[in-house]
Motif scaffolding. Structure first.
Motif, short mmCIF file in Angstrom:
data_model
loop_
_atom_site.label_atom_id
_atom_site.label_comp_id
_atom_site.label_asym_id
_atom_site.label_seq_id
_atom_site.Cartn_x
_atom_site.Cartn_y
_atom_site.Cartn_z
N ASP A 6 0.83 -1.20 0.00
CA ASP A 6 0.00 0.00 0.00
C ASP A 6 0.87 1.26 0.00
OD1 ASP A 6 -1.07 2.19 1.95
OD2 ASP A 6 -2.89 1.17 1.28
N ALA A 7 1.87 1.30 0.86
CA ALA A 7 2.74 2.47 0.98
C ALA A 7 3.55 2.68 -0.31
CB ALA A 7 3.68 2.31 2.17
N ASP A 8 3.99 1.60 -0.94
CA ASP A 8 4.75 1.72 -2.19
C ASP A 8 3.88 2.32 -3.29
OD1 ASP A 8 7.02 0.54 -1.03
OD2 ASP A 8 6.42 -1.47 -1.67
N VAL A 9 2.67 1.82 -3.42
CA VAL A 9 1.76 2.32 -4.45
C VAL A 9 1.46 3.79 -4.19
CG1 VAL A 9 -0.53 2.09 -5.50
CG2 VAL A 9 0.73 0.04 -4.82
N GLN A 10 1.18 4.13 -2.95
CA GLN A 10 0.88 5.52 -2.59
C GLN A 10 2.06 6.43 -2.92
OE1 GLN A 10 -0.62 5.94 1.36
NE2 GLN A 10 -1.06 8.09 1.12
N ALA A 11 3.27 5.99 -2.62
CA ALA A 11 4.46 6.80 -2.90
C ALA A 11 4.65 6.99 -4.41
CB ALA A 11 5.69 6.14 -2.29
N VAL A 12 4.45 5.94 -5.18
CA VAL A 12 4.62 6.04 -6.63
C VAL A 12 3.57 6.97 -7.23
CG1 VAL A 12 4.51 4.76 -8.80
CG2 VAL A 12 5.82 3.85 -6.88
N LEU A 13 2.32 6.84 -6.82
CA LEU A 13 1.27 7.70 -7.35
C LEU A 13 1.52 9.17 -6.98
CD1 LEU A 13 -1.97 5.59 -6.81
CD2 LEU A 13 -0.74 6.01 -8.94
N ALA A 14 1.95 9.43 -5.76
CA ALA A 14 2.26 10.81 -5.34
C ALA A 14 3.41 11.37 -6.16
CB ALA A 14 2.58 10.85 -3.86
N ALA A 15 4.43 10.55 -6.39
CA ALA A 15 5.58 11.00 -7.19
C ALA A 15 5.16 11.23 -8.65
CB ALA A 15 6.70 9.97 -7.12
N LEU A 16 4.30 10.36 -9.18
CA LEU A 16 3.82 10.52 -10.55
C LEU A 16 3.09 11.84 -10.72
CD1 LEU A 16 3.28 9.32 -13.40
CD2 LEU A 16 1.18 8.33 -12.42
N VAL A 17 2.20 12.16 -9.80
CA VAL A 17 1.46 13.42 -9.87
C VAL A 17 2.42 14.61 -9.80
CG1 VAL A 17 -0.20 14.90 -8.65
CG2 VAL A 17 -0.69 12.47 -8.98
N PHE A 18 3.40 14.55 -8.89
CA PHE A 18 4.36 15.64 -8.74
C PHE A 18 5.17 15.85 -10.02
CE2 PHE A 18 8.59 17.20 -7.61
CZ PHE A 18 8.26 18.38 -6.94
N VAL A 19 5.72 14.77 -10.56
CA VAL A 19 6.57 14.87 -11.76
C VAL A 19 5.74 15.27 -12.97
CG1 VAL A 19 8.04 13.56 -13.36
CG2 VAL A 19 8.33 13.29 -10.89
N MET A 20 4.53 14.71 -13.11
CA MET A 20 3.69 15.10 -14.24
C MET A 20 3.35 16.59 -14.19
SD MET A 20 1.01 11.99 -14.91
CE MET A 20 0.12 12.95 -16.12
N ASN A 21 3.05 17.10 -13.02
CA ASN A 21 2.76 18.53 -12.87
C ASN A 21 3.94 19.36 -13.35
OD1 ASN A 21 1.09 20.76 -11.82
ND2 ASN A 21 2.78 20.99 -10.38
#
Length: 150
Positions: A48-63
């Motif tokens: 769960d924590a890994d998925v959450q971290a990847v999704l948060a990073a994806l949103v940050f980098v995409m922005n």
């Protein structure tokens, strides 16, 4: 399962299709980030924590990349880019960002693949195999599903 739709009447008097009926997709529920994380965790070996971290990073980098003018392409998913809405100017010299750019948005285009087996037909991600069902029909009535060609 299917995507549900309602039949709606166009009541816009300025429209060429005023008084006509059309289908409008209707979402029964919304899945949020926590729900996506739970579903992803079920089908792979990450926590769960890994998925959450990847999704948060994806949103940050995409922005960052979108605002730097990049098109962001995620393989087997689709592409994102910034789109602008602007008013016309009489000439390029008369164009002013403050006066003529009146809005912005994020455009998404699902990935598409060409299939020679279907006579070079394009198949868009998320739409291949889509079935639709009238909302008023019972959700368990599989005979009411209709296949939609993408």
């Amino acid at each position: 399962m299917a995507v549900f739709y309602k039949i709606m009447k166009n009541n816009n008097p300025k429209s060429n299709t005023n008084g006509k009926y059309y289908a409008r997709a209707y979402a029964l529920q919304t899945i949020n980030t926590a729900g996506l994380i739970t579903e992803i965790e079920k089908i792979c070996t990450v926590t769960d924590a890994d998925v959450q971290a990847v999704l948060a990073a994806l949103v940050f980098v995409m922005n960052q990349k979108l605002q730097d003018g990049y098109r962001v392409k995620i393989d087997n998913f689709g592409s994102f880019k910034i789109g602008l809405k602007s008013k016309p100017a009489d000439s390029a010299k008369d164009f002013s960002v403050a006066k003529h750019i009146v809005g912005s948005r994020v455009n998404f285009q699902p990935e598409a693949h060409w299939s020679s087996a279907d006579g070079n037909k394009r198949h868009r991600q998320f739409l291949t195999g889509l079935k639709v069902q009238l909302l008023e029909k019972a959700a368990d009535d599989a005979s009411a599903d209709e296949q939609v060609n993408d």
